[in-house]
Design a protein around this motif. Structure first.
Motif, PDB file in Angstrom:
ATOM      1  N   ASN A   1     -43.400  -9.033  19.618  1.00  0.00           N
ATOM      2  CA  ASN A   1     -42.768 -10.202  20.204  1.00  0.00           C
ATOM      3  C   ASN A   1     -43.374 -10.726  21.505  1.00  0.00           C
ATOM      4  O   ASN A   1     -43.690 -11.904  21.621  1.00  0.00           O
ATOM      5  CB  ASN A   1     -41.304  -9.861  20.472  1.00  0.00           C
ATOM      6  N   LYS A   2     -43.543  -9.819  22.434  1.00  0.00           N
ATOM      7  CA  LYS A   2     -44.052 -10.230  23.746  1.00  0.00           C
ATOM      8  C   LYS A   2     -45.508 -10.717  23.621  1.00  0.00           C
ATOM      9  O   LYS A   2     -45.912 -11.683  24.276  1.00  0.00           O
ATOM     10  CB  LYS A   2     -43.975  -9.024  24.696  1.00  0.00           C
ATOM     11  N   THR A   3     -46.241 -10.030  22.767  1.00  0.00           N
ATOM     12  CA  THR A   3     -47.644 -10.417  22.543  1.00  0.00           C
ATOM     13  C   THR A   3     -47.694 -11.805  21.900  1.00  0.00           C
ATOM     14  O   THR A   3     -48.487 -12.671  22.292  1.00  0.00           O
ATOM     15  CB  THR A   3     -48.342  -9.369  21.639  1.00  0.00           C
TER      16      THR A   3
ATOM     17  N   ARG B   1     -50.252  -5.333  18.993  1.00  0.00           N
ATOM     18  CA  ARG B   1     -49.632  -5.344  20.314  1.00  0.00           C
ATOM     19  C   ARG B   1     -50.749  -5.302  21.359  1.00  0.00           C
ATOM     20  O   ARG B   1     -51.702  -4.533  21.226  1.00  0.00           O
ATOM     21  CB  ARG B   1     -48.755  -4.098  20.473  1.00  0.00           C
ATOM     22  N   ALA B   2     -50.637  -6.162  22.353  1.00  0.00           N
ATOM     23  CA  ALA B   2     -51.662  -6.159  23.396  1.00  0.00           C
ATOM     24  C   ALA B   2     -51.613  -4.846  24.169  1.00  0.00           C
ATOM     25  O   ALA B   2     -50.556  -4.224  24.279  1.00  0.00           O
ATOM     26  CB  ALA B   2     -51.436  -7.329  24.343  1.00  0.00           C
TER      27      ALA B   2
ATOM     28  N   GLY C   1     -51.205  -3.097  27.410  1.00  0.00           N
ATOM     29  CA  GLY C   1     -50.658  -3.473  28.720  1.00  0.00           C
ATOM     30  C   GLY C   1     -49.965  -4.829  28.667  1.00  0.00           C
ATOM     31  O   GLY C   1     -49.259  -5.148  27.712  1.00  0.00           O
ATOM     32  N   GLU C   2     -50.200  -5.642  29.676  1.00  0.00           N
ATOM     33  CA  GLU C   2     -49.514  -6.926  29.814  1.00  0.00           C
ATOM     34  C   GLU C   2     -50.249  -7.995  28.980  1.00  0.00           C
ATOM     35  O   GLU C   2     -51.373  -8.374  29.295  1.00  0.00           O
ATOM     36  CB  GLU C   2     -49.504  -7.295  31.313  1.00  0.00           C
ATOM     37  N   PRO C   3     -49.587  -8.508  27.929  1.00  0.00           N
ATOM     38  CA  PRO C   3     -50.300  -9.442  27.027  1.00  0.00           C
ATOM     39  C   PRO C   3     -50.902 -10.642  27.745  1.00  0.00           C
ATOM     40  O   PRO C   3     -52.051 -11.016  27.473  1.00  0.00           O
ATOM     41  CB  PRO C   3     -49.217  -9.897  26.044  1.00  0.00           C
ATOM     42  N   SER C   4     -50.144 -11.236  28.680  1.00  0.00           N
ATOM     43  CA  SER C   4     -50.669 -12.459  29.293  1.00  0.00           C
ATOM     44  C   SER C   4     -51.950 -12.152  30.091  1.00  0.00           C
ATOM     45  O   SER C   4     -52.834 -13.000  30.190  1.00  0.00           O
ATOM     46  CB  SER C   4     -49.624 -13.151  30.151  1.00  0.00           C
ATOM     47  N   GLU C   5     -52.047 -10.940  30.623  1.00  0.00           N
ATOM     48  CA  GLU C   5     -53.292 -10.587  31.337  1.00  0.00           C
ATOM     49  C   GLU C   5     -54.457 -10.491  30.361  1.00  0.00           C
ATOM     50  O   GLU C   5     -55.547 -11.000  30.608  1.00  0.00           O
ATOM     51  CB  GLU C   5     -53.143  -9.241  32.054  1.00  0.00           C
TER      52      GLU C   5
ATOM     53  N   ALA D   1     -49.243 -15.211  23.397  1.00  0.00           N
ATOM     54  CA  ALA D   1     -50.318 -15.898  22.650  1.00  0.00           C
ATOM     55  C   ALA D   1     -49.969 -17.372  22.489  1.00  0.00           C
ATOM     56  O   ALA D   1     -50.823 -18.257  22.654  1.00  0.00           O
ATOM     57  CB  ALA D   1     -50.523 -15.236  21.294  1.00  0.00           C
ATOM     58  N   ILE D   2     -48.694 -17.640  22.175  1.00  0.00           N
ATOM     59  CA  ILE D   2     -48.279 -19.028  21.963  1.00  0.00           C
ATOM     60  C   ILE D   2     -48.325 -19.808  23.281  1.00  0.00           C
ATOM     61  O   ILE D   2     -48.868 -20.910  23.341  1.00  0.00           O
ATOM     62  CB  ILE D   2     -46.861 -19.069  21.339  1.00  0.00           C
TER      63      ILE D   2
END
Ligand code: CTP
Length: 385
Positions: free
Chosen positions: A175-177, A143-144, A146-150, A181-182
């Protein structure tokens, strides 16, 4: 859990001097896995010059002072000791524009990629875990922080690292990570091919989960962001984990029927040796007949690449037969014959290129079992033909 005495010495020397010091990153992960770490990273509140002063009587190499890193060597072991740091913007998607040193470990942990990589451990084994790394570790989740996209936008290589850790550790990507990533995978184009190769190599060499993770990457077009229109050998995703964990064989299996396999390999800028190994496996074609003379000829031409080819095609039985021949026999080329050109010119009237032809005839006769690779037998055979 056993921290080597040399590493304990370094941690204690820093804390005895009034600074904080923790193990961090991969080595903490390894300790939780019950594995002996390959290398040790220490994070500290001491600024680089302070670290140098603490270890003034030891061997210290200022490996990356600008980034806060010094390497300390003590009694046959070394560790990288890095000052807590914050990172500012990553304009190029690869490197922070600037790093700032900090006295607060929270600054250092919040800049890290995944919760399981953002834990710090003191020399008594107490873990500082601000992001639920232990829980994610127990639940086998990447899991990233904080915020994965960041995290992925800061450093696009982390996208591949997420898949690499999932493959290596057999973890699921949260999931969010995974979604981030995708969707950010096209940013992998910002990353140097050499760094991609290092991660990809680790990813495909996982003992159990490479197939599962590569399938996710294939189905979500992440592989298309690493290679140019790759034609994946989908069947290999089911057996790649059974292939011995050598990157060249697994790589060849993955791209076995892609005409541009050599371009894909070279695009990662590997060593010439690596590229050549994949090329040989790709070129080698298994024969339709598996009699011993045919297999000897194949080995003579491709050597171990023939065995790798059988492995890459999941033809283990043929691979085993090839291996047995390769392992137990010792005549695969003209130079392995128990006779040379001088012997031939001494005992026959052959001269010039006839000698080369005779040696090849003898080699094939040995392959076919018509003669033993023994000088007297080879001479007898030559005289008869
Ligand atoms: N790190 C990060 N983002 C990166 C690379 C590294 O946040 N792109 C952080 C992570 O906390 C990581 C630590 O720096 O654990 C050390 O990085 P590295 O040595 O590259 O990886 P490890 O996690 O130690 O894993 P391995 O030794 O298996 O490469």
């Amino acid at each position: 859990m056993n921290i080597p005495v040399q590493i304990e010495y370094m941690l204690k020397k820093l804390t005895d001097s009034g600074y904080e010091a923790y193990l961090v990153g991969g080595c903490v992960r390894d300790f939780l896995l019950g594995k002996t770490p390959d290398d040790y990273d220490i994070t500290t509140s001491a600024f680089p010059e302070e670290t140098m002063a603490v270890f003034a009587s030891d061997k210290v190499v200022p490996t990356g002072l600008k980034h806060g890193t010094v390497t300390v060597l003590y009694s046959g072991m070394s560790a990288e000791i890095t000052t807590y740091r914050t990172e500012t913007a990553y304009t190029d998607g690869r490197h922070p524009d600037n790093v700032e040193f900090s006295r607060d470990i929270r600054d250092d942990l919040c800049r890290r990629d995944f919760t399981v990589n953002a834990m710090a451990m003191d020399f008594d084994g107490n873990i500082i875990d601000l992001y639920g790394g232990v829980r994610d570790f127990d639940n086998r989740i990447i899991r990233a922080v904080g915020e994965p996209s960041e995290r992925f936008t800061e450093d696009a290589l982390r996208i591949l690292r997420a898949f690499r850790f999932a493959s290596k550790l057999g973890f699921d990507i949260e999931n969010k990570t995974l979604k981030a990533a995708i969707s950010l995978a096209p940013r992998l184009s910002l990353v140097s091919r050499e760094r991609i190769f290092i991660e990809f190599e680790k990813l495909i060499c996982s003992m159990y989960y490479a197939g599962k993770i590569l399938r996710i990457m294939y189905e979500n077009k992440v592989l298309d962001c690493i290679f140019d229109k790759p034609q994946i050998n989908i069947a290999a995703l089911d057996y790649i984990d059974k292939i011995p964990p050598f990157a060249h064989t697994r790589f060849a299996a993955l791209f076995l029927y892609d005409e541009r396999i050599n371009e894909h390999v070279k695009s990662l800028k590997p060593s010439n040796e690596f590229a050549a190994s994949v090329k040989s496996i790709a070129e080698c074609r298994l024969p339709s007949e598996y009699d011993v003379p045919t297999l000897r000829r194949l080995l003579s031409r491709y050597k171990d690449a023939a065995i790798d080819r059988a492995t890459a095609e999941n033809k283990g039985e043929i691979g085993n037969r090839l291996f047995e021949i390769f392992d137990t026999e010792d005549c695969f080329s003209v130079s392995d014959l128990d006779i040379n050109g001088t012997d031939i010119s001494n005992v026959t009237s052959r001269r010039g290129k006839e000698i080369g032809e005779a040696l090849h005839t003898l080699l094939f006769a040995v392959f076919d079992g018509k003669v033993e690779n023994r000088k007297s037998d080879l001479i007898e055979y030559l005289k008869r033909i």
